[in-house]
Design a protein around this motif. Structure first.
Motif, short mmCIF file in Angstrom:
data_model
loop_
_atom_site.label_atom_id
_atom_site.label_comp_id
_atom_site.label_asym_id
_atom_site.label_seq_id
_atom_site.Cartn_x
_atom_site.Cartn_y
_atom_site.Cartn_z
N ASN A 376 0.83 -1.20 0.00
CA ASN A 376 0.00 0.00 0.00
C ASN A 376 0.87 1.25 0.00
O ASN A 376 2.10 1.18 -0.01
CB ASN A 376 -0.98 -0.01 1.19
N VAL A 377 0.24 2.41 0.03
CA VAL A 377 0.97 3.67 -0.09
C VAL A 377 1.89 3.91 1.10
O VAL A 377 2.94 4.55 0.98
CB VAL A 377 -0.03 4.84 -0.26
N VAL A 378 1.53 3.37 2.28
CA VAL A 378 2.38 3.55 3.46
C VAL A 378 3.70 2.82 3.29
O VAL A 378 4.77 3.36 3.60
CB VAL A 378 1.63 3.06 4.73
N ILE A 379 3.64 1.58 2.80
CA ILE A 379 4.88 0.80 2.61
C ILE A 379 5.76 1.44 1.55
O ILE A 379 6.98 1.60 1.74
CB ILE A 379 4.53 -0.65 2.24
N TRP A 380 5.14 1.84 0.42
CA TRP A 380 5.93 2.52 -0.61
C TRP A 380 6.49 3.83 -0.07
O TRP A 380 7.62 4.22 -0.39
CB TRP A 380 5.07 2.77 -1.84
#
Length: 455
Positions: A376-380
């Motif tokens: 998700n955007v948090v990991i990226w």
């Protein structure tokens, strides 16, 4: 019978009175190269259900989704039905999508989940109507049930109406509205409702206090926490409920940053379960007490208490704060191999953050590529933050492409990529980033930026 006629029977002929005109206007678009894009825009811009029904009927009749089977087009229709408060039709489109053999992507299921929640609200309103018809709406069990159901669906307006209509409401209704507000991210309103409960003369019980302490933790108000601590001991509770209340106190003090008070409650407990230990570990990790968190985890294992997936989020978060790469890998493998807990997005996020901060960017990339689910955007964002920290251009550009796909409207990725170029003296690329931002007319959204990691 054609698919179009099936659609008419399901959604009603009276809603397609202008379908010929709409079909004619849409048919003229077929020869235009960007027909799919134009149709997608029409669906997104639909502002009434009748118009959307007509467009969907046209799509079925012309086999558009067979020609353009991309998930995006299905998602667009589902999202539009959900936006126009027609969850049943949204779910019908999703079922049709599944039967057509089109797999969901990262956007499909969140939209469908929202439709399901909205569908619950619709059902709640229908059941509420039945209750009113049979004079059951003020029954204490029906009343608290409707308040809970409306709250879970995010319909706090109707939840409050049900609550306020009965001047002789019981504690169950108070608990339902306080819990609904607390769990719905309305902590301040939950506390205000609790104060009203106290003024009404009713005594809160253990269920009340668990919801209120959770709301207090979300606010991080230590003064209020101290007052609620006294209320907890005034509440009459069963032995098992007492454990739940003590755990909620630990969680509350932990979120307020008072780990000494959290430990005082913890140390005086006669019985501790996995939630008790996990609340301590997460609290220590949240505030950077790395050694305390890991020592607490060691004691937990020695006590024979089996950790759960939340426990390991706390443990891995502590390793991130302490920059303890080897320890993080050890606990990650322990979670999988010793306890058989399948890693979730949060666990992978911790590992990517841990490896990225340590400069092990290729290893962090390998972790993302080896995940069984999409990042998700948090990991990226964690990996993008690591690229900025270490000035890694090639990796930063690779991560930026994925972030742009997930959140094309967020200008944070351009800002971070520009910073990476600047740290490497690549001023031509910096100017290029600024030109792109200006061309796209991107404006910084107040209090919102890329979810990169930070100390």
């Amino acid at each position: 019978m054609s698919l179009f006629h099936c659609f008419l029977l399901r959604f009603g002929r009276n809603r397609v009175v202008n379908s010929f005109q709409l079909s004619h206007s849409l048919a003229t678009l077929v020869d235009i190269p960007d027909y799919a894009k134009t149709l997608a825009t029409r669906i997104s811009n639909c502002n009434n259900l009748e118009q959307l029904d007509q467009i969907y009927a046209h799509i079925i009749r012309n086999h558009f989704l067979e020609l353009y089977p991309a998930e995006f087009h299905w998602n667009n229709i589902i999202r539009s039905y959900t936006r126009l408060h027609s969850p049943s039709k949204a779910l019908h489109v999703y079922i049709t999508m599944s039967r057509a053999g089109v797999p969901p992507d990262t956007f499909t299921l969140p939209i469908v989940l929202k439709a399901i929640v909205l569908n619950y609200v619709v059902m709640a309103r229908q059941l509420h109507g039945v209750a009113v018809k049979h004079a059951l709406d003020t029954n204490m069990y029906c009343e608290s049930g409707f308040i809970s159901l409306y709250s879970k669906g995010g319909d706090f307006g109707n939840a409050r109406k049900v609550f306020e209509q009965n001047t002789e409401r019981k504690l169950g209704s108070w608990n339902a509205i306080i819990a609904g507000l607390s769990q719905g991210g309305r902590a301040k309103e939950a506390i205000e409702m609790f104060l009203e409960l106290r003024e009404s003369g009713l005594q809160p019980d253990d269920v009340t206090m668990v919801s209120v302490t959770s709301a207090c933790g979300a606010l991080g108000d230590l003064d209020l926490a101290s007052q609620l601590h006294k209320c907890v001991f005034q509440a009459k509770a069963m032995e098992k409920s007492d454990l739940l209340m003590m755990n909620s106190l630990i969680d509350m003090y932990g979120k307020c940053g008072e780990m000494n008070l959290a430990y005082r409650v913890f140390s005086r407990m006669k019985e501790r379960n996995v939630s008790s230990w996990t609340s301590m570990i997460v609290g220590y990790a949240m505030h950077g007490h790395v050694r305390d968190a890991l020592e607490c985890f060691r004691c937990m294992r020695e006590a024979g208490v089996r950790p759960n997936h939340v426990t390991f989020i706390g443990v891995l978060s502590a390793c991130v704060h302490g920059g303890m790469v080897q320890e993080g890998k050890y606990y990650f493998n322990m979670m999988k191999n010793e306890y058989g807990i399948a890693p979730m997005l949060q666990h992978y996020g911790c590992m990517v953050d841990l490896l990225g901060r340590a400069g092990l960017l290729e290893e962090a990339r390998g972790t993302i590529e080896g995940m069984p689910m999409k990042a998700n955007v948090v990991i990226w964002g964690c990996l993008m933050g690591a690229c900025e920290m270490h000035g890694h251009v090639k990796m930063g550009e690779w991560v930026a492409k994925h972030l742009q796909q997930l959140e094309p409207w967020n200008d944070g990725v351009y800002v971070v990529l520009s910073n990476i170029y600047a740290s490497n003296g690549m001023w031509e690329e910096v100017r290029g980033m600024r030109a792109i931002m200006k061309e796209r007319k991107l404006a910084k959204i107040p209090a919102y930026s890329l979810s990169t990691s930070s100390d």
